[in-house]
Design a protein around this motif. Structure first.
Motif, short mmCIF file in Angstrom:
data_model
loop_
_atom_site.label_atom_id
_atom_site.label_comp_id
_atom_site.label_asym_id
_atom_site.label_seq_id
_atom_site.Cartn_x
_atom_site.Cartn_y
_atom_site.Cartn_z
N VAL A 9 -88.53 24.99 30.53
CA VAL A 9 -89.75 24.89 29.72
C VAL A 9 -89.41 25.25 28.28
CG1 VAL A 9 -91.37 25.40 31.60
CG2 VAL A 9 -90.44 27.29 30.22
N VAL A 10 -90.26 24.80 27.37
CA VAL A 10 -90.18 25.19 25.97
C VAL A 10 -91.45 25.99 25.71
CG1 VAL A 10 -90.25 24.36 23.58
CG2 VAL A 10 -88.72 23.27 25.25
N HIS A 11 -91.31 27.13 24.99
CA HIS A 11 -92.46 27.99 24.73
C HIS A 11 -92.21 28.83 23.49
CE1 HIS A 11 -90.76 31.91 26.39
NE2 HIS A 11 -89.82 31.02 26.67
N LEU A 12 -93.27 29.44 22.99
CA LEU A 12 -93.15 30.39 21.88
C LEU A 12 -92.81 31.75 22.46
CD1 LEU A 12 -96.07 29.73 19.36
CD2 LEU A 12 -93.65 29.20 19.11
N ALA A 13 -91.82 32.39 21.88
CA ALA A 13 -91.37 33.68 22.40
C ALA A 13 -91.13 34.65 21.26
CB ALA A 13 -90.09 33.49 23.22
N LEU A 14 -90.84 35.87 21.63
CA LEU A 14 -90.54 36.93 20.68
C LEU A 14 -89.46 36.47 19.72
CD1 LEU A 14 -91.24 39.90 20.15
CD2 LEU A 14 -89.39 40.51 21.71
N ILE A 27 -90.30 32.52 18.04
CA ILE A 27 -89.24 31.52 18.06
C ILE A 27 -89.51 30.56 19.20
CG2 ILE A 27 -87.69 32.90 19.52
CD1 ILE A 27 -85.38 31.78 17.72
N VAL A 28 -89.20 29.32 18.97
CA VAL A 28 -89.35 28.30 20.01
C VAL A 28 -88.10 28.38 20.88
CG1 VAL A 28 -89.66 25.86 20.51
CG2 VAL A 28 -90.69 26.85 18.45
N LYS A 29 -88.33 28.63 22.18
CA LYS A 29 -87.21 28.77 23.10
C LYS A 29 -87.30 27.77 24.23
CE LYS A 29 -86.00 33.64 22.58
NZ LYS A 29 -85.74 34.88 23.32
N GLU A 74 -88.12 19.71 22.33
CA GLU A 74 -86.70 20.06 22.23
C GLU A 74 -86.21 20.07 20.78
OE1 GLU A 74 -84.66 17.72 25.25
OE2 GLU A 74 -85.06 19.33 26.69
N GLU A 75 -86.80 19.26 19.93
CA GLU A 75 -86.43 19.28 18.51
C GLU A 75 -86.82 20.60 17.84
OE1 GLU A 75 -88.38 15.82 16.91
OE2 GLU A 75 -86.79 14.45 17.58
N LEU A 76 -87.81 21.28 18.39
CA LEU A 76 -88.29 22.53 17.80
C LEU A 76 -87.54 23.77 18.27
CD1 LEU A 76 -92.13 21.80 18.03
CD2 LEU A 76 -90.65 21.63 16.01
N VAL A 77 -86.76 23.62 19.35
CA VAL A 77 -86.05 24.76 19.92
C VAL A 77 -85.18 25.42 18.85
CG1 VAL A 77 -84.30 25.47 21.62
CG2 VAL A 77 -86.12 23.86 22.27
N GLY A 78 -85.31 26.74 18.78
CA GLY A 78 -84.54 27.53 17.82
C GLY A 78 -85.26 27.78 16.51
N GLN A 79 -86.33 27.06 16.26
CA GLN A 79 -87.07 27.25 15.01
C GLN A 79 -87.96 28.49 15.09
OE1 GLN A 79 -89.25 23.84 13.60
NE2 GLN A 79 -87.52 22.46 13.96
N VAL A 80 -88.08 29.16 13.95
CA VAL A 80 -88.99 30.29 13.84
C VAL A 80 -90.33 29.74 13.37
CG1 VAL A 80 -89.46 32.46 12.63
CG2 VAL A 80 -87.12 31.91 13.35
N TRP A 81 -91.38 30.16 14.06
CA TRP A 81 -92.72 29.68 13.77
C TRP A 81 -93.62 30.84 13.39
CZ3 TRP A 81 -95.72 25.07 15.52
CH2 TRP A 81 -94.92 23.94 15.56
#
Length: 177
Positions: free
Chosen positions: A44-49, A70-72, A108-115
């Motif tokens: 899954v992709v989600h917003l995390a700490l 962060i998008v993980k 998946e393009e957003l993974v690793g980005q800080v939001w």
């Protein structure tokens, strides 16, 4: 009205809900729901700490204390931990979901980005609804605001009634004198 919730059948305990690409995953935490989007092969992709602390419950709770997330992309079993989860594409009747391959690609393009993160306007539920429907919304926030408004209204009526009773009692005592 068709339902868009698929959850574990308690009679078949070891089975998991059948997941499809782009499904919204609702994870039941103590006092709130954490949301993720299914991107395939158990992930899954989600917003995390925003820092390196990983883990199921800590992730969403700690985000409330910060303004960044962060998008993980993580295994659903890691994100959910021991908490129950279900597929909940609850707005499919209201909004047309984007094509599943587009949802997964965007996620998946957003993974690793800080939001930016805000409990009331940019939380994990806003994030996944934006990915699936192109609409940022959180029913948890709406429900909370409604509950607070109703509670305030009930308290105001109660206080007004108590004040009125007090006035009537005072008037009644004066009339008796």
């Amino acid at each position: 009205m068709a339902t868009h919730r698929r959850s574990l059948d308690t009679r078949m305990a070891p089975t998991k809900p059948r997941l499809r690409l782009g499904d919204l995953i609702e994870i039941s935490r103590f006092g709130y729901k954490h949301w993720a989007i299914y991107v395939g092969e158990g992930y899954v992709v989600h917003l995390a700490l925003a820092d390196d602390i990983a883990g199921a419950a800590a992730s969403s709770i700690m985000c409330t204390l910060t303004e960044k997330a962060i998008v993980k992309k993580e295994p659903l079993c890691v994100v959910a931990g021991r908490d129950k989860y279900q597929v909940n594409n609850k707005h499919d009747d209201k909004y047309r979901p984007l094509p599943s391959n587009k949802i997964v690609q965007r996620a998946e393009e957003l993974v690793g980005q800080v939001w930016p993160y805000s409990l009331t306007s940019e939380n994990c539920e806003h994030f996944v609804n934006e990915l699936r429907y192109g609409v940022s919304r959180s029913d948890q926030v709406t429900d909370m605001v409604t509950a607070v408004g109703v509670t305030a209204g009930v308290l105001a009526v109660g206080l007004a009634a108590a004040g009125l009773i007090g006035i009537l009692r005072t008037r009644s005592k004066r009339e008796k004198q």
